[in-house]
Design a protein around this motif. Structure first.
Motif, PDB file in Angstrom:
ATOM      1  N   ALA A  96       0.826  -1.206   0.000  1.00  0.00           N
ATOM      2  CA  ALA A  96       0.000   0.000   0.000  1.00  0.00           C
ATOM      3  C   ALA A  96       0.859   1.254   0.000  1.00  0.00           C
ATOM      4  CB  ALA A  96      -0.932  -0.011   1.214  1.00  0.00           C
ATOM      5  N   THR A  97       1.975   1.226   0.729  1.00  0.00           N
ATOM      6  CA  THR A  97       2.874   2.381   0.761  1.00  0.00           C
ATOM      7  C   THR A  97       3.433   2.673  -0.617  1.00  0.00           C
ATOM      8  OG1 THR A  97       3.497   1.951   3.069  1.00  0.00           O
ATOM      9  CG2 THR A  97       5.013   3.278   1.746  1.00  0.00           C
ATOM     10  N   ALA A  98       3.927   1.639  -1.294  1.00  0.00           N
ATOM     11  CA  ALA A  98       4.484   1.828  -2.634  1.00  0.00           C
ATOM     12  C   ALA A  98       3.418   2.326  -3.599  1.00  0.00           C
ATOM     13  CB  ALA A  98       5.096   0.525  -3.129  1.00  0.00           C
ATOM     14  N   ASP A  99       2.203   1.787  -3.526  1.00  0.00           N
ATOM     15  CA  ASP A  99       1.125   2.214  -4.424  1.00  0.00           C
ATOM     16  C   ASP A  99       0.811   3.694  -4.236  1.00  0.00           C
ATOM     17  OD1 ASP A  99       0.918  -0.311  -5.477  1.00  0.00           O
ATOM     18  OD2 ASP A  99      -0.847  -0.882  -4.297  1.00  0.00           O
ATOM     19  N   ALA A 100       0.743   4.142  -2.976  1.00  0.00           N
ATOM     20  CA  ALA A 100       0.427   5.550  -2.702  1.00  0.00           C
ATOM     21  C   ALA A 100       1.543   6.465  -3.199  1.00  0.00           C
ATOM     22  CB  ALA A 100       0.208   5.757  -1.203  1.00  0.00           C
ATOM     23  N   ILE A 101       2.792   6.052  -3.018  1.00  0.00           N
ATOM     24  CA  ILE A 101       3.920   6.858  -3.490  1.00  0.00           C
ATOM     25  C   ILE A 101       3.927   6.919  -5.014  1.00  0.00           C
ATOM     26  CG2 ILE A 101       6.437   6.990  -3.590  1.00  0.00           C
ATOM     27  CD1 ILE A 101       6.498   5.827  -0.761  1.00  0.00           C
ATOM     28  N   VAL A 102       3.653   5.794  -5.674  1.00  0.00           N
ATOM     29  CA  VAL A 102       3.621   5.770  -7.134  1.00  0.00           C
ATOM     30  C   VAL A 102       2.546   6.719  -7.662  1.00  0.00           C
ATOM     31  CG1 VAL A 102       3.023   4.326  -9.122  1.00  0.00           C
ATOM     32  CG2 VAL A 102       4.635   3.488  -7.406  1.00  0.00           C
ATOM     33  N   ASP A 103       1.368   6.702  -7.037  1.00  0.00           N
ATOM     34  CA  ASP A 103       0.303   7.620  -7.467  1.00  0.00           C
ATOM     35  C   ASP A 103       0.747   9.069  -7.346  1.00  0.00           C
ATOM     36  OD1 ASP A 103      -1.367   5.506  -8.038  1.00  0.00           O
ATOM     37  OD2 ASP A 103      -2.456   5.606  -6.126  1.00  0.00           O
ATOM     38  N   ALA A 104       1.404   9.405  -6.226  1.00  0.00           N
ATOM     39  CA  ALA A 104       1.869  10.777  -6.022  1.00  0.00           C
ATOM     40  C   ALA A 104       2.938  11.151  -7.045  1.00  0.00           C
ATOM     41  CB  ALA A 104       2.418  10.931  -4.607  1.00  0.00           C
ATOM     42  N   ILE A 105       3.829  10.212  -7.360  1.00  0.00           N
ATOM     43  CA  ILE A 105       4.875  10.476  -8.351  1.00  0.00           C
ATOM     44  C   ILE A 105       4.257  10.737  -9.724  1.00  0.00           C
ATOM     45  CG2 ILE A 105       6.776   9.404  -9.632  1.00  0.00           C
ATOM     46  CD1 ILE A 105       7.541   7.989  -7.004  1.00  0.00           C
ATOM     47  N   ARG A 106       3.292   9.925 -10.120  1.00  0.00           N
ATOM     48  CA  ARG A 106       2.665  10.096 -11.435  1.00  0.00           C
ATOM     49  C   ARG A 106       1.959  11.447 -11.549  1.00  0.00           C
ATOM     50  NH1 ARG A 106       0.542   3.865 -11.688  1.00  0.00           N
ATOM     51  NH2 ARG A 106       2.289   3.012 -12.918  1.00  0.00           N
ATOM     52  N   ILE A 107       1.303  11.868 -10.476  1.00  0.00           N
ATOM     53  CA  ILE A 107       0.626  13.165 -10.500  1.00  0.00           C
ATOM     54  C   ILE A 107       1.639  14.294 -10.646  1.00  0.00           C
ATOM     55  CG2 ILE A 107      -0.713  14.779  -9.095  1.00  0.00           C
ATOM     56  CD1 ILE A 107      -2.167  12.321  -7.935  1.00  0.00           C
ATOM     57  N   ARG A 108       2.725  14.238  -9.869  1.00  0.00           N
ATOM     58  CA  ARG A 108       3.741  15.295  -9.951  1.00  0.00           C
ATOM     59  C   ARG A 108       4.436  15.294 -11.313  1.00  0.00           C
ATOM     60  NH1 ARG A 108       6.948  18.619  -6.826  1.00  0.00           N
ATOM     61  NH2 ARG A 108       5.028  18.943  -5.663  1.00  0.00           N
ATOM     62  N   GLU A 109       4.772  14.112 -11.827  1.00  0.00           N
ATOM     63  CA  GLU A 109       5.489  14.039 -13.096  1.00  0.00           C
ATOM     64  C   GLU A 109       4.618  14.476 -14.270  1.00  0.00           C
ATOM     65  OE1 GLU A 109       8.965  10.712 -12.384  1.00  0.00           O
ATOM     66  OE2 GLU A 109       7.083  10.051 -13.302  1.00  0.00           O
ATOM     67  N   ALA A 110       3.312  14.334 -14.137  1.00  0.00           N
ATOM     68  CA  ALA A 110       2.415  14.756 -15.219  1.00  0.00           C
ATOM     69  C   ALA A 110       2.483  16.259 -15.447  1.00  0.00           C
ATOM     70  CB  ALA A 110       0.982  14.337 -14.907  1.00  0.00           C
ATOM     71  N   THR A 111       2.828  17.011 -14.404  1.00  0.00           N
ATOM     72  CA  THR A 111       2.885  18.476 -14.537  1.00  0.00           C
ATOM     73  C   THR A 111       4.316  19.000 -14.624  1.00  0.00           C
ATOM     74  OG1 THR A 111       2.787  18.676 -12.114  1.00  0.00           O
ATOM     75  CG2 THR A 111       0.711  18.789 -13.318  1.00  0.00           C
ATOM     76  N   ASP A 112       5.249  18.363 -13.898  1.00  0.00           N
ATOM     77  CA  ASP A 112       6.614  18.886 -13.816  1.00  0.00           C
ATOM     78  C   ASP A 112       7.643  18.072 -14.585  1.00  0.00           C
ATOM     79  OD1 ASP A 112       5.493  20.734 -12.169  1.00  0.00           O
ATOM     80  OD2 ASP A 112       6.298  19.911 -10.308  1.00  0.00           O
ATOM     81  N   GLY A 113       7.227  16.994 -15.237  1.00  0.00           N
ATOM     82  CA  GLY A 113       8.175  16.148 -15.933  1.00  0.00           C
ATOM     83  C   GLY A 113       8.734  15.074 -15.010  1.00  0.00           C
ATOM     84  N   PRO A 114       9.396  14.074 -15.574  1.00  0.00           N
ATOM     85  CA  PRO A 114       9.851  12.932 -14.768  1.00  0.00           C
ATOM     86  C   PRO A 114      10.996  13.285 -13.830  1.00  0.00           C
ATOM     87  CG  PRO A 114      10.672  12.759 -17.015  1.00  0.00           C
ATOM     88  CD  PRO A 114       9.726  13.918 -16.992  1.00  0.00           C
ATOM     89  N   PHE A 115      11.042  12.583 -12.712  1.00  0.00           N
ATOM     90  CA  PHE A 115      12.201  12.668 -11.832  1.00  0.00           C
ATOM     91  C   PHE A 115      13.341  11.891 -12.487  1.00  0.00           C
ATOM     92  CE2 PHE A 115       8.692  13.201  -8.749  1.00  0.00           C
ATOM     93  CZ  PHE A 115       9.121  14.373  -8.137  1.00  0.00           C
ATOM     94  N   ASP A 116      14.505  12.510 -12.591  1.00  0.00           N
ATOM     95  CA  ASP A 116      15.659  11.798 -13.143  1.00  0.00           C
ATOM     96  C   ASP A 116      16.106  10.674 -12.214  1.00  0.00           C
ATOM     97  OD1 ASP A 116      16.450  13.505 -15.559  1.00  0.00           O
ATOM     98  OD2 ASP A 116      16.305  15.005 -13.958  1.00  0.00           O
ATOM     99  N   LEU A 117      15.921  10.893 -10.928  1.00  0.00           N
ATOM    100  CA  LEU A 117      16.368   9.916  -9.938  1.00  0.00           C
ATOM    101  C   LEU A 117      15.433   9.938  -8.746  1.00  0.00           C
ATOM    102  CD1 LEU A 117      18.618   7.890  -9.126  1.00  0.00           C
ATOM    103  CD2 LEU A 117      19.793   9.802  -8.031  1.00  0.00           C
ATOM    104  N   ILE A 118      15.023   8.752  -8.295  1.00  0.00           N
ATOM    105  CA  ILE A 118      14.240   8.607  -7.064  1.00  0.00           C
ATOM    106  C   ILE A 118      15.100   7.831  -6.085  1.00  0.00           C
ATOM    107  CG2 ILE A 118      12.144   7.663  -6.034  1.00  0.00           C
ATOM    108  CD1 ILE A 118      10.787   7.989  -8.765  1.00  0.00           C
TER     109      ILE A 118
END
Length: 256
Positions: A96-118
């Motif tokens: 559940a933790t990983a799923d919630a983090i992935v959702d947050a990453i996808r939302i942020r990357e949709a507007t600001d572009g991908p993270f080069d490194l996590i």
């Protein structure tokens, strides 16, 4: 360089764990909280990468309201932005933790572009699951290197080194964007300065309210493990103790 580092609020390792009267929660009145040494190094590595290559750094945590303290600690040493996935304080499992983090990453990357490194710590200091980083990488279809003790960023790739069982190094070169989990010792984390703490207090934290429950099993009660008893046997004083020392060494098979 756009770097995201994930941290988790955990009890301070030096603290003594006591339970509430109903034995269903940890009594936090006398217990401090922090992030694990692995994650402290992850924060430091993110700050160093942005200092060296330019870009932005973001820290993310999933946890109760009080976990904002750990986000501000990260901002006090140089992280620029913070995302707080706010929970009701209940336990969340690794899935559940990983799923919630992935959702947050996808939302942020949709507007600001991908993270080069996590960047994540190699494992959480309290549960030691070793799963969240790998699950995030699988969900995002990105390469992942765990247990990293040295890191080098190139134009299109990341070179990660981790210690091998033989005593040498395993070297991995992966394309960006990528996920890595770092171990304590990759760097020496800096301490927050007073001006850094003051700046961190004024910074906004992006909040995302999460529904209660994180897939953790139903808890009946907690139990603190019994402390192991130890005893000391005095074999004697001065030269008179020598025969008994020799006898103990023989019983241990250390001398013939």
């Amino acid at each position: 360089m756009n770097v995201l580092v994930c941290v988790k609020r955990v009890p301070a390792t030096a603290g003594k764990i006591t339970l509430t009267a109903d034995e269903r929660a940890i009594d936090t009145r006398y217990l401090g909280f922090t992030v694990s040494p692995h994650e402290e190094c992850g924060v430091e590595e993110a700050v160093r990468l942005v200092e060296a290559h330019g870009g932005t750094s973001t820290v993310l945590t999933l946890g109760p309201e009080e976990a904002s303290d750990q986000l501000r600690e990260a901002m006090a040493v140089g992280i620029e932005r913070a995302i707080h996935l706010v929970t009701d304080g209940g336990e969340w499992n690794a899935i559940a933790t990983a799923d919630a983090i992935v959702d947050a990453i996808r939302i942020r990357e949709a507007t600001d572009g991908p993270f080069d490194l996590i960047v994540l710590g190699n494992e959480a200091a309290d549960t030691g699951d070793y799963q969240v980083g790998a699950r995030i990488a699988f969900a995002l279809d990105r390469p992942c290197v765990s247990g990293v003790k040295a890191l080098e960023v190139n134009d299109d790739t990341i070179v990660a080194r981790r210690e091998a069982d033989s005593g040498g190094w395993e070297v991995y070169e992966v394309p960006r964007p990528a996920i890595i989990t770092v171990k304590e010792g990759i760097n020496l984390p800096r301490y927050p300065s007073v001006p850094g703490r003051l700046r961190a207090r004024k910074k906004e934290i992006e909040r995302v309210e999460l529904p209660s429950g994180g897939g953790a099993p139903s808890m009946m009660r907690l139990r603190v493990p019994l402390e192991q008893e130890s005893a000391v046997e005095i074999l004697g004083e001065g030269p008179e103790a020598a025969p008994r020392v020799v006898d103990v060494l023989r019983r241990l098979g250390l001398i013939a």
